[in-house]
Write an enzyme that holds these catalytic residues in place. Structure first.
Site, PDB file in Angstrom:
ATOM      1  N   SER A 204       8.029 101.737 -26.050  1.00 36.30           N
ATOM      2  CA  SER A 204       7.965 102.934 -26.875  1.00 36.30           C
ATOM      3  C   SER A 204       6.794 102.811 -27.846  1.00 36.30           C
ATOM      4  CB  SER A 204       9.300 103.150 -27.587  1.00 36.30           C
ATOM      5  OG  SER A 204       9.383 104.442 -28.135  1.00 36.30           O
ATOM      6  N   ASP A 433      13.396 109.051 -18.493  1.00 35.93           N
ATOM      7  CA  ASP A 433      13.167 108.899 -19.932  1.00 35.93           C
ATOM      8  C   ASP A 433      13.214 110.256 -20.617  1.00 35.93           C
ATOM      9  OD1 ASP A 433      12.065 108.360 -22.519  1.00 35.93           O
ATOM     10  OD2 ASP A 433      10.971 106.648 -21.696  1.00 35.93           O
ATOM     11  N   HIS A 470      15.162 105.746 -21.684  1.00 32.88           N
ATOM     12  CA  HIS A 470      14.053 105.271 -22.513  1.00 32.88           C
ATOM     13  C   HIS A 470      14.124 103.760 -22.704  1.00 32.88           C
ATOM     14  CE1 HIS A 470      10.768 105.413 -25.234  1.00 32.88           C
ATOM     15  NE2 HIS A 470      11.468 105.102 -26.295  1.00 32.88           N
TER      16      HIS A 470
END
Length: 542
Positions: A204, A433, A470
């Site tokens: 991320s 995601d 994610h």
């Protein structure tokens, strides 16, 4: 999700903690061709010349290594416990406000390891799973460092730190670079020997930090593991506001999202030749919620149908942000509505949209909160925390973030300096995601190949993970150790042809699959169990 400063701070940190890494680095270390030099020192010394090192000074003496810009706040010995070896824990401050923590094991494998941040960062070393990341690396003998990127999220939640320009720069790239430089300096002094290899591990925001390090500071890391990087940061976070506004105006309940997910699988699951609850490439799914999901009768609503407005809202999220009537960024993947294991939602089985896109009662989704805070605090030349983000004009106001793009976006595709110094970059992205658009990662990789040439795969590879949310979680195999594959690549010259991913249920493996270097995809042989990695091969897409 109460509207208090304390809860805002928690909101800033909770998704960050979940997204900082995949969490499974080192799980394949015992299978690695590279020995880290702790339990197998003789083998390491012969094969790699990286026998374990002992400290050349006392832990307390590290305090004397301070400089005009780096203050050592503490240096103390942490006894061995719970499988974590004895180590020297150093906390420090790099001017003006970059906090860092460096951990130096009593038996060092001569490798330097830094793990990344999530969201708007500002985490303390003890927050959430960060102690686990530290412990896992220390168990393998790595020197381990982390940073808060120059601000404290408890006092400056979400993007509010960006009122200070110095903190913008520190968050964007300076803090990671300086922490790596200072961490290596202190490590070399402590053992009287420089690190043989240095590694980055993040997802991320941590993935973006890794990419921007390769682009701006190619000398900092020999190997970079960049998971789900928010590389086009500015447009991604402004799109997060767009998504939040869409789903605030037209809420779509979790029950309705299950209708969408079921209809998506019914239409597209088997298109890869195997009906297994996974969509291996959402781009090949021509799903339309207005056509493929039962529609509510005019003037009626219920959990067993979508209204016309709800169908339009789902399609809008799939298509992505529109600016001046044209697509501006990639939308969110078809099929990500499916119910799977969600760390973001506290480790329960729920839709991939839950909390990231679909808000809790009386609150904002994570995307909405991130986007809201960003447009308040990151605009230039003047920020205005008092503005109403609901009135943000996407056709006109995107131009306010020119400076932010220059600082934050990790979109430079010329990686020749990183390649020339022998660096290796491994990137992965979940196909389901809902925090970041997976196509953003594919777009960057394809542009990098075009820029760096057909041999790009010799130093940079992308692995797409079907069904993964994610960074981790989701409806398919998500337990993957990209770091061990990266270390084998850097030190042993073993280019990763596949990475095995595992799906766990109640602590037991229920499915294994190969992850393939993009654009290859895993295809079932037709023999044996479809839950066994041995029965798949990586092939060119159909």
């Amino acid at each position: 999700m109460a509207r208090t400063t304390g809860v805002l701070a928690a909101l800033a940190l909770i998704p960050a903690a979940a997204a900082a890494q995949n969490g499974y680095s080192f799980i394949d270390a015992d299978k690695s061709a590279v020995r880290y030099g702790v339990a197998d020192a003789d083998k390491s010394a012969v094969r790699y010349g990286v026998a374990p090192m002992k400290p050349a000074m006392s832990c307390a003496a590290v305090s004397g290594l301070a400089t005009a810009d780096t203050t050592i706040l503490s240096a103390r010995t942490v006894p061995a416990a719970d499988g974590v070896p004895e180590h020297c824990r150093v906390t420090g401050l790099i001017a003006p406000e970059i906090r860092f923590e460096l951990n130096l094991p009593a038996n060092w494998n001569r490798r330097f390891y830094m793990h990344g941040n999530g969201g708007f960062a500002g985490e303390s070393p003890e927050f959430g799973p960060r102690p686990m990341y530290r412990a896992n690396a220390l168990k393998q003998g790595f020197a381990v460092v982390q940073t808060n990127t120059g601000h404290d999220a408890q006092g400056e939640p979400l993007a509010s730190f960006a009122l200070n320009y110095q903190k913008r720069v520190d968050y964007a790239f300076r803090a990671v670079h300086l922490t790596a430089v200072e961490g290596k300096r202190l490590t070399a002094a402590y053992y009287d020997r420089a690190a043989s290899y240095s590694y980055w591990d993040g997802c991320s925001t941590g993935g973006r930090q890794g990419l921007i390090s390769a682009q701006r500071y190619p000398q900092d890391f020999d190997g970079i593991l960049a998971g789900a990087p928010v590389l086009n940061f500015v447009d991604t976070v402004t799109q997060s506001l767009w998504n939040g506004l869409v789903l605030s105006e037209t809420p779509v309940s979790l029950a309705k999202l299950k209708l969408v997910a079921d209809a998506t699988l019914a239409r597209c699951d088997a298109r890869d030749g195997l009906k297994d609850g996974l969509i291996d490439d959402p781009r090949k799914c021509d799903f339309n919620p207005a056509r493929d999901v039962r529609q509510c009768a005019a003037g009626q609503d219920g959990d067993d149908c979508l209204t016309a407005a709800q169908s339009a809202a789902v399609k809008t999220i799939h298509e992505g942000l529109q600016v001046n009537g044209k697509p501006h960024l990639f939308g969110y993947p078809i099929g990500s509505e499916a119910t799977g294991f969600s760390t973001t939602a506290g480790g329960k089985m729920t839709s991939g949209w839950d909390l990231w896109l679909t808000p809790p009662p009386g609150g904002k989704s994570f995307q909405h909160a991130f986007g809201d805070s960003f447009v308040r605090y990151w605009a230039s030349p003047k920020t205005d925390p008092a503005i109403d983000p609901a009135k943000f004009d996407f056709d006109k106001d995107m131009a306010r973030f020119v400076d932010a793009r220059a600082l934050l976006n990790a979109t430079e595709t010329d990686l020749s300096p990183f390649r020339s110094r022998g660096g290796k970059l491994l990137m992965y992205f979940g196909w389901a995601d809902t925090a970041l658009a997976p196509l953003m990662g594919i777009d960057y990789y394809e542009k990098a190949v075009a820029k760096n040439g057909p041999q790009t795969g010799e130093f940079f590879r992308l692995f797409m993970v079907p069904g993964m949310f994610h960074c981790r979680g989701g409806v398919g195999p998500d337990r993957l150790d990209g770091l061990t594959a990266l270390i084998n690549w850097v030190e042993n010259g073993t280019t990763p042809a596949t990475i095995t991913a595992t799906q766990m249920t109640d602590g037991k493996p229920v499915r294994t699959r190969p992850l393939c270097p993009y654009p290859q995809v895993a295809r079932f042989s037709g023999n044996g169990s479809p839950d066994d990695v041995a029965n798949f091969a990586c092939k060119a897409p159909d």
